[in-house]
Design a protein around this motif. Structure first.
Motif, PDB file in Angstrom:
ATOM      1  N   THR A 205       6.561 -88.832 -24.658  1.00 38.90           N
ATOM      2  CA  THR A 205       6.352 -87.863 -25.796  1.00 38.90           C
ATOM      3  C   THR A 205       5.679 -86.551 -25.161  1.00 38.90           C
ATOM      4  N   MET A 206       4.934 -86.685 -24.111  1.00 41.99           N
ATOM      5  CA  MET A 206       4.353 -85.253 -23.715  1.00 41.99           C
ATOM      6  C   MET A 206       5.355 -84.354 -22.922  1.00 41.99           C
ATOM      7  N   PHE A 207       6.262 -85.114 -22.373  1.00 37.14           N
ATOM      8  CA  PHE A 207       7.288 -84.110 -21.354  1.00 37.14           C
ATOM      9  C   PHE A 207       8.534 -84.152 -21.663  1.00 37.14           C
ATOM     10  N   CYS A 208       9.086 -85.029 -22.503  1.00 39.10           N
ATOM     11  CA  CYS A 208      10.467 -84.816 -22.848  1.00 39.10           C
ATOM     12  C   CYS A 208      10.720 -84.082 -24.336  1.00 39.10           C
ATOM     13  N   MET A 244       7.439 -80.439 -34.634  1.00 39.91           N
ATOM     14  CA  MET A 244       6.319 -81.448 -35.670  1.00 39.91           C
ATOM     15  C   MET A 244       5.709 -82.351 -34.684  1.00 39.91           C
ATOM     16  N   ASN A 245       6.397 -82.853 -33.883  1.00 41.66           N
ATOM     17  CA  ASN A 245       5.585 -83.773 -33.075  1.00 41.66           C
ATOM     18  C   ASN A 245       4.725 -83.098 -32.326  1.00 41.66           C
ATOM     19  N   ASN A 246       5.160 -82.121 -31.733  1.00 43.87           N
ATOM     20  CA  ASN A 246       4.069 -81.315 -30.712  1.00 43.87           C
ATOM     21  C   ASN A 246       2.834 -80.822 -31.491  1.00 43.87           C
ATOM     22  N   ILE A 247       2.926 -80.280 -32.846  1.00 42.29           N
ATOM     23  CA  ILE A 247       2.038 -79.851 -33.366  1.00 42.29           C
ATOM     24  C   ILE A 247       1.037 -80.900 -34.226  1.00 42.29           C
ATOM     25  N   LEU A 248       1.829 -81.807 -34.959  1.00 45.59           N
ATOM     26  CA  LEU A 248       0.878 -82.715 -35.467  1.00 45.59           C
ATOM     27  C   LEU A 248       0.510 -83.967 -34.600  1.00 45.59           C
ATOM     28  N   VAL A 249       1.337 -84.668 -34.241  1.00 51.07           N
ATOM     29  CA  VAL A 249       0.925 -85.830 -33.361  1.00 51.07           C
ATOM     30  C   VAL A 249      -0.010 -85.416 -32.259  1.00 51.07           C
ATOM     31  N   PRO A 304      -2.862 -79.431 -27.553  1.00 53.11           N
ATOM     32  CA  PRO A 304      -1.637 -79.303 -28.284  1.00 53.11           C
ATOM     33  C   PRO A 304      -1.433 -77.652 -28.302  1.00 53.11           C
ATOM     34  N   LEU A 305      -2.360 -76.975 -28.206  1.00 51.90           N
ATOM     35  CA  LEU A 305      -2.258 -75.454 -28.197  1.00 51.90           C
ATOM     36  C   LEU A 305      -1.598 -75.054 -26.911  1.00 51.90           C
ATOM     37  N   VAL A 306      -2.045 -75.735 -25.871  1.00 48.91           N
ATOM     38  CA  VAL A 306      -1.380 -75.427 -24.564  1.00 48.91           C
ATOM     39  C   VAL A 306      -0.009 -75.708 -24.439  1.00 48.91           C
ATOM     40  N   MET A 307       0.359 -76.920 -25.167  1.00 52.94           N
ATOM     41  CA  MET A 307       1.632 -77.455 -25.026  1.00 52.94           C
ATOM     42  C   MET A 307       2.671 -76.580 -25.936  1.00 52.94           C
ATOM     43  N   GLN A 308       2.095 -76.071 -27.134  1.00 51.01           N
ATOM     44  CA  GLN A 308       3.140 -75.376 -28.121  1.00 51.01           C
ATOM     45  C   GLN A 308       3.138 -73.905 -27.630  1.00 51.01           C
ATOM     46  N   ASN A 309       2.133 -73.464 -26.852  1.00 56.70           N
ATOM     47  CA  ASN A 309       2.205 -72.053 -26.082  1.00 56.70           C
ATOM     48  C   ASN A 309       3.274 -72.061 -25.217  1.00 56.70           C
ATOM     49  N   PHE A 310       3.105 -73.334 -24.324  1.00 60.96           N
ATOM     50  CA  PHE A 310       4.319 -73.189 -23.277  1.00 60.96           C
ATOM     51  C   PHE A 310       5.605 -73.268 -24.006  1.00 60.96           C
ATOM     52  N   CYS A 311       5.764 -74.085 -24.855  1.00 57.40           N
ATOM     53  CA  CYS A 311       7.216 -74.432 -25.569  1.00 57.40           C
ATOM     54  C   CYS A 311       7.657 -72.942 -26.135  1.00 57.40           C
ATOM     55  N   ILE A 312       6.834 -72.150 -26.852  1.00 57.20           N
ATOM     56  CA  ILE A 312       7.271 -70.828 -27.255  1.00 57.20           C
ATOM     57  C   ILE A 312       7.434 -69.977 -26.107  1.00 57.20           C
TER      58      ILE A 312
END
Length: 328
Positions: A205-208, A244-249, A304-312
């Motif tokens: 969930t965290m990497f894929c 939605m998974n990255n933001i919500l879960v 969550p913030l770090v992950m979504q920032n990385f994705c964007i």
């Protein structure tokens, strides 16, 4: 399949599109892999059911939280996405039969138009087979993700809400001991929860899932004009579900750690002047903070913030690279 994407005769665009789809199957395989026939998933589910029956049923019920309602809607949404994915994949392959990372993309002579009826029948059978395999793979891979990870996180947060209501009623040592006992029960539940999720489910969930979001959004931004409807819809479905998974879960998972810390602080404050302070401090100190773990790390409030920032950032970087190539 992976070798074809890495060293095969594909363009960079084809590789990126193929990697996005490949990550879906990689995540599903990681989550469903159970060569040793581990019964950890069933043990976790039974642990939650026993906890509900033997512990929570004796405590006052709390109203359904907004997080629970949102998670319910999200699970229903991704369930629809899981069923829609192989259907859209079939349309995608009918439109682009040589689309990586699927079977026909590994043959150098793959062409969009079929010269004979036999070729058309063979391709149709392959596309049906791949859609069927995708349906089985994704359903089996996401079952534990949906009904253990997602639901388990919400359940733990609801248990903390019940504990919070009990903490507000502390008036003596007996009330305090009841709260400490409930916290330790939740802690034991969290240990079994992490024991099953930590090796495969949470890492996938965290990497894929972030990789799926990055590549799916990149295709939506840069190649929306190159793929016709309804085949193109597979990429927005992937992007929305992953986002939605990255933001919500991940946000709710981080709240497990935050809520655990708040419970310890609340008990400590509530016992002032009401209970034996030295004993209460030792009991609270003995209660570890709960965490949703992956490997040696855990999900905290900044994840969550770090992950979504990385994705964007990565999505925009890929889109800008594509834009520069078009301009040049």
């Amino acid at each position: 399949m992976l070798a074809n994407l890495c060293v095969g005769p594909l363009t960079m665009t084809g590789r990126l599109q193929g990697f996005g789809l490949l990550m879906v199957y990689m995540a599903a395989f990681l989550m469903q892999w159970n060569y040793s026939l581990d019964i950890g998933s069933m043990q976790v589910i039974h642990s939650f059911l026993d906890f509900e029956e033997k512990v929570m049923s004796k405590l006052p019920q709390v109203p359904i939280s907004m997080a629970t309602k949102v998670m319910k809607v999200f699970v229903l949404t991704v369930e629809v996405g899981v069923v829609a994915y192989p259907i859209l994949q079939f349309f995608l392959l009918r439109l682009l039969p040589c689309m990586p990372p699927y079977i026909l993309s590994m043959f150098p002579g793959c062409v969009k138009c079929d010269p004979t009826l036999l070729h058309r029948v063979v391709k149709l059978c392959l596309h049906i087979f791949e859609a069927w395999m995708s349906l089985n793979t994704i359903i089996s891979g996401t079952t534990w993700m949906f009904y253990v990870l997602f639901v388990g996180i919400v359940c733990i947060l609801d248990y903390f809400r019940v504990l919070e209501s009990k903490i507000s009623e502390i008036e003596n040592d007996s009330n305090k001991d009841d709260c400490i006992h409930l916290y330790r029960c939740i802690q034991i539940l969290e240990k079994s929860f992490n024991a099953f999720l930590m090796p495969r489910i949470v890492p996938a969930t965290m990497f894929c899932v972030p990789a799926i979001e990055i590549l799916a959004f990149y295709v939506c931004i840069s190649f929306h004009a190159d793929i016709s409807m309804p085949a193109f819809l597979i990429f927005p479905v992937m992007a929305v579900c992953a986002g939605m998974n990255n933001i919500l879960v991940i946000t709710l998972a981080s709240r497990v750690n935050v809520a655990s810390q708040k419970m310890k602080i609340a008990v400590q404050k509530r016992t002032v002047g009401r209970c034996r302070r030295a004993l209460a401090k030792r009991q609270i100190r003995a209660c570890n903070v709960l965490k949703i773990k992956f490997g040696s790390n855990f999900i905290d409030e900044g994840t969550p913030l770090v992950m979504q920032n990385f994705c964007i950032n990565q999505t925009m970087s890929l889109a800008l690279v594509k834009r520069r190539k078009v301009i040049s």
